[in-house]
Design a protein around this motif. Structure first.
Motif, PDB file in Angstrom:
ATOM      1  N   CYS A  96      -1.887   2.761   7.658  1.00  0.00           N
ATOM      2  CA  CYS A  96      -2.713   3.660   8.241  1.00  0.00           C
ATOM      3  C   CYS A  96      -3.928   2.919   8.581  1.00  0.00           C
ATOM      4  CB  CYS A  96      -3.599   4.200   6.804  1.00  0.00           C
ATOM      5  SG  CYS A  96      -3.932   3.126   5.621  1.00  0.00           S
ATOM      6  N   HIS A 130       2.133   3.087   2.442  1.00  0.00           N
ATOM      7  CA  HIS A 130       1.981   3.546   3.906  1.00  0.00           C
ATOM      8  C   HIS A 130       1.111   2.946   4.664  1.00  0.00           C
ATOM      9  CE1 HIS A 130      -1.632   5.638   2.013  1.00  0.00           C
ATOM     10  NE2 HIS A 130      -2.098   5.171   3.286  1.00  0.00           N
ATOM     11  N   GLN A 135      -5.433  -0.037   6.670  1.00  0.00           N
ATOM     12  CA  GLN A 135      -4.636  -1.228   6.539  1.00  0.00           C
ATOM     13  C   GLN A 135      -4.805  -1.976   7.780  1.00  0.00           C
ATOM     14  OE1 GLN A 135      -2.641  -1.631   3.892  1.00  0.00           O
ATOM     15  NE2 GLN A 135      -4.079  -0.055   3.419  1.00  0.00           N
ATOM     16  N   CYS A 191      -8.023   2.403   1.110  1.00  0.00           N
ATOM     17  CA  CYS A 191      -6.974   1.655   1.563  1.00  0.00           C
ATOM     18  C   CYS A 191      -7.304   0.276   1.997  1.00  0.00           C
ATOM     19  CB  CYS A 191      -6.731   2.426   2.996  1.00  0.00           C
ATOM     20  SG  CYS A 191      -5.979   4.306   2.742  1.00  0.00           S
ATOM     21  N   HIS A 228       0.883  -1.175  -0.076  1.00  0.00           N
ATOM     22  CA  HIS A 228       0.088   0.042  -0.065  1.00  0.00           C
ATOM     23  C   HIS A 228       0.821   1.146   0.225  1.00  0.00           C
ATOM     24  CE1 HIS A 228      -3.691   2.440   0.803  1.00  0.00           C
ATOM     25  NE2 HIS A 228      -3.070   2.685   1.798  1.00  0.00           N
TER      26      HIS A 228
HETATM   27 ZN    ZN Z   1      -4.010   4.015   3.407  1.00  0.00          ZN
END
Ligand code: ZN
Ligand code: ZN
Length: 199
Positions: free
Chosen positions: A19, A17, A22, A58, A15
């Motif tokens: 977050c 990053h 996730q 995400c 992904h």
């Molecule tokens: Zn994200």
């Protein structure tokens, strides 16, 4: 299945990053696989799992990273419902569970950690600690899935009578008069032509 921490590492890699999405997606993957009895989605059980995601945010990447399902392998299906939800399906037992992030889970973060200033941090902490019941609505479902949806070689290929483009896996429609059309020609698509095609 690997630990949540291991899965999150994989999620971060795919992904780009880390977050709250996730974490939510990874936890959905863990519950979903457990409930349909898939132990090793990225290894021994990789041909037994199909996942539908209902949003292109995400969470969708996390579900893909944690379970190994991919759009290009037909093991990941996308329906644009705008919902933080995913359905996990076992192709052999036909068991399926749909998991939806609860609206209440958003408020939970503010209630639990009002002292943490950053919203994303509040959410990350909360989504890690909360129980499955606090985060998700979980329901047993039956999915529309048949041979034409399965991974592997294309099952059929026809040519659209209007645009001349090839259509795989039974996605064509039969219009009045028996004409075979692709979905955009028959039903309208996401694009429209603004100039004559080349060549
Ligand atoms: Zn994200
Ligand atoms: Zn067409």
């Amino acid at each position: 299945m690997e630990s949540l921490d291991e899965l999150l590492k994989e999620c971060g890699r795919l992904h780009g990053h880390m977050c709250a999405g996730q974490l939510l997606g990874a936890r959905m993957a863990v519950v979903g696989c457990r409930l349909i009895r898939i132990d090793d989605p990225r290894g021994a059980d990789r041909k037994k799992l199909i996942v539908w995601v209902e949003i292109d945010r995400c969470m969708a990447d996390a579900v893909s990273a944690a379970t190994g399902v991919r759009l290009g392998k037909r093991s990941l299906k996308f329906h644009d419902y705008g919902k933080v939800a995913a359905t996990f399906f076992h192709t052999e037992t036909k068991e399926a569970v749909r998991i939806v992030a609860l609206e209440e889970s958003r408020a939970l973060a503010d209630a639990r950690y009002p002292q943490i200033e950053k919203k994303s941090e509040r959410q990350f902490r909360t989504y890690r600690e909360a129980t499955d019941e606090e985060l998700f609505k979980i329901e047993r479902v039956a999915v529309n899935y048949n041979e034409m949806d399965a991974p592997g070689r294309p099952r059929s290929r026809v040519i659209c009578a209007s645009c001349g483009e090839g259509v795989n896996d039974g996605r064509e429609i039969i219009a009045a008069g028996g004409h075979v059309l692709c979905r955009p020609c028959g039903l309208g698509g996401y694009y429209r032509n603004i100039q004559a095609p080349t060549p």
